[in-house]
Design a protein around this motif. Structure first.
Motif, short mmCIF file in Angstrom:
data_model
loop_
_atom_site.label_atom_id
_atom_site.label_comp_id
_atom_site.label_asym_id
_atom_site.label_seq_id
_atom_site.Cartn_x
_atom_site.Cartn_y
_atom_site.Cartn_z
N LYS B 3 45.71 49.45 34.09
CA LYS B 3 46.51 49.72 35.30
C LYS B 3 46.27 51.11 35.88
N THR B 30 39.64 45.62 34.17
CA THR B 30 40.49 44.58 33.59
C THR B 30 40.34 44.46 32.08
N GLN B 49 49.56 43.28 46.56
CA GLN B 49 49.65 42.17 45.61
C GLN B 49 49.00 42.55 44.28
N ASP B 50 49.35 41.81 43.24
CA ASP B 50 48.72 42.03 41.94
C ASP B 50 47.22 41.76 42.04
N GLY B 66 49.33 40.62 33.65
CA GLY B 66 49.28 41.32 34.94
C GLY B 66 48.10 40.96 35.81
N ARG B 68 46.19 37.99 37.91
CA ARG B 68 46.32 36.64 38.46
C ARG B 68 44.92 36.04 38.53
#
Lengths: 355, 355
Positions: B3, B30, B49-50, B66, B68
């Motif tokens: 993140k 990621t 958005q995520d 976390g 999508r």
């Protein structure tokens, strides 16, 4: 230089000029193999001028007869390098793989009027192999058959997928190949139910299936084959059912291959066999892909690829069933299309084999 | 999911949204390593958005918290898959490596208002390593130092470059590395005067220089080092002159490295040493490149790269002289920039060494 190939490409091209950047396409058309990493490499083909290769000075080259070289260095702007040779009124067919970091500035600087994906002309030419290529592909698959015979002997109690995979390159080299055509897949047990499984530390155990999806490069041409074995134990009835369904899908599809049929119909033939057997949902990928200088070339044997087969197309037939609760299984051969049938390049048998 | 890294990237982004397609950039952001081959893979980052990963169903993934996932299959149209998640009024920052076969249809279908190269935000974030990365890079270079000590023992009468190269992977693996960070360069004699020489059947002979440009991957992070040895014979005076010039260029450049200086000035420092020694025309490449998850990452130590160094930049310092009539020589270390200097990751000495 491969003048005949270049002429065929230009005949097929929808645009005045093509800017090819893929190293394998450039090798196919010029005989020169250059891997420029992140640097620009381009071959400009047009009807009005000799082929021009735009080449960074870092990559020295023995210039083949008939190829013009335009050199540049890391500090040059690529649009400045290209512009003198490209007519601003052209529609420029660019390589399907041309990176955005090159394409976006070319568009912004209007080095041509319009930009289209021009690779189809190269790809469709590459899809029909010439005699020189056929001979090398045939030999590459002969090596792969011999290698499969050796790979199965690497399986013994306590061995891991990675340990098996680490010995494969030496076997290929002994047999005359220069490299893998792709990272080999060695999958034990439930791992075989993942079509893209990479060898890990999984250790073999009695009753496992052993899936090898392997290929090598011989003088620049690829092979690719899959076999699924059983380790030390007769397969269960349901495993036999799955195996024989995959085998039937493979063989029925190979039986129908000949020039002039739709590639999607070959996919349908194999898919129908597996669906009628009740496993349709576990056959999750296309039936096959074209192959040659690269392991995956333009051309699919899939439901959406409606092109007709041509003599000297070379592609894989690789049905699979990936049901984690039963087994993963794939049987793959390469075939060369002939006028009224096909030559199956892999002679390794399809029979159930306990190793 | 990383993140903090994603937040840094979005802060630096010049566009509302980024569509990242490079597998290594996606791994960096990621933690997921997916190599989709010719298939599409994209990570959409936007402030509203995520993160969304567009992933072909062929590549199963343990979904990180976390993230999508939007799945698609080979028969789907990529523009149809992406459109619902992209605002047509956005300027979309696309990956510098996005292939034309994906970018051209996105432009034609107007899935966004404008398309720019958005990679700089990712690249500039990746150029400053975090502590987790620094630790792995350090260890990767420790392995590389130990490996260099072993590689030189592979040289003996009658051996070819290819034979030496074929034994290197086993040494790296014994030392804990998982792979090469690039195909190793082993160059004997005049071959060392080609900076990109690939190991061939050249056999060693007394008086040859032996150049190793080698690197490995440790837990996903790369090392890269070059040393030039002399085989069984004291170098000639002119060879010593060339070697010591390259050594001085390397060491003077490393001495000046610290945070807040222009990268082009480091290149100039080394280049001036070699030019003043009379060999300027034979130093044909940039002084260095950034490194991390990939062997070559965004960031140059070159005359045209005017960015300032930052703490935790990691790059190579690799001056060379390539004069076929005298010798080819390169000495390369990796360095980590600190507030007031640098940590030189390669401890293998720079002294003239006869092997």
């Amino acid at each position: 230089m491969k003048k005949e190939r270049i002429e065929k490409v230009l005949e097929k091209s929808a645009s005045e000029a093509l800017l090819i950047s893929d190293p394998y396409a450039i090798k196919y058309l010029t005989g020169c193999e250059i891997h420029p990493g992140e640097r620009f490499l381009g071959l400009l083909l047009s009807k009005d001028q000799d082929p021009i290769l735009f080449l960074n000075v870092l990559f020295p080259l023995e210039k083949p007869e008939g190829l013009r070289i335009v050199s540049f260095s890391d500090s040059d702007d690529i649009c400045d390098v290209l512009s003198p040779y490209i007519d601003r009124n052209w529609t420029l067919g660019v390589d399907k793989n041309l990176a955005a970091r090159f394409l976006l500035p070319m568009q912004k600087n209007n080095i041509a009027k319009d930009f289209i994906n021009g690779s189809l002309a190269v790809d469709k030419t590459r899809a029909v192999k010439d005699e020189e290529e056929i001979e090398l592909i045939r030999k590459s698959s002969q090596i792969n058959d011999a290698a499969m015979n050796r790979f199965k002997t690497l399986i013994h109690e306590g061995v891991s997928e990675k340990e098996v995979a680490s010995q494969m390159m030496d076997i290929y080299k002994e047999l005359g190949a220069s490299a893998y055509s792709f990272d080999p897949i060695v999958a034990f047990g439930v791992n075989a139910a993942d079509p893209h499984h990479m060898p890990d530390d999984t250790v073999i155990k009695e009753g496992d299936v052993v899936l090898f999806d392997v290929g090598c490069v011989y003088k620049g041409y690829c092979s690719d084959m899959t076999r699924t074995f059983f380790y030390r134990k007769e397969p269960s009835d349901i495993q036999k059912e799955v195996y024989n369904l995959v085998r039937k899908a493979n063989e029925d599809a190979e039986d129908m291959v000949k020039a002039g049929i739709r590639l999607c119909d070959i996919d349908k033939c194999a898919r129908d066999v597996i669906s009628e057997g009740g496993y349709g949902e576990y056959f999750t990928h296309r039936l096959g892909h074209f192959i040659g200088i690269e392991d995956h070339e333009y051309g699919d044997v899939s439901s959406s690829f409606t092109d007709l087969t041509e003599v000297n197309n070379v592609f894989s037939i690789e049905p699979g069933i990936y049901d984690p609760s039963t087994m993963g299984c794939r049987i793959e051969d390469l075939v060369i299309v002939t006028e009224d049938g096909c030559e199956i390049l892999n002679k390794y048998p399809h029979d159930i084999e306990i190793i």
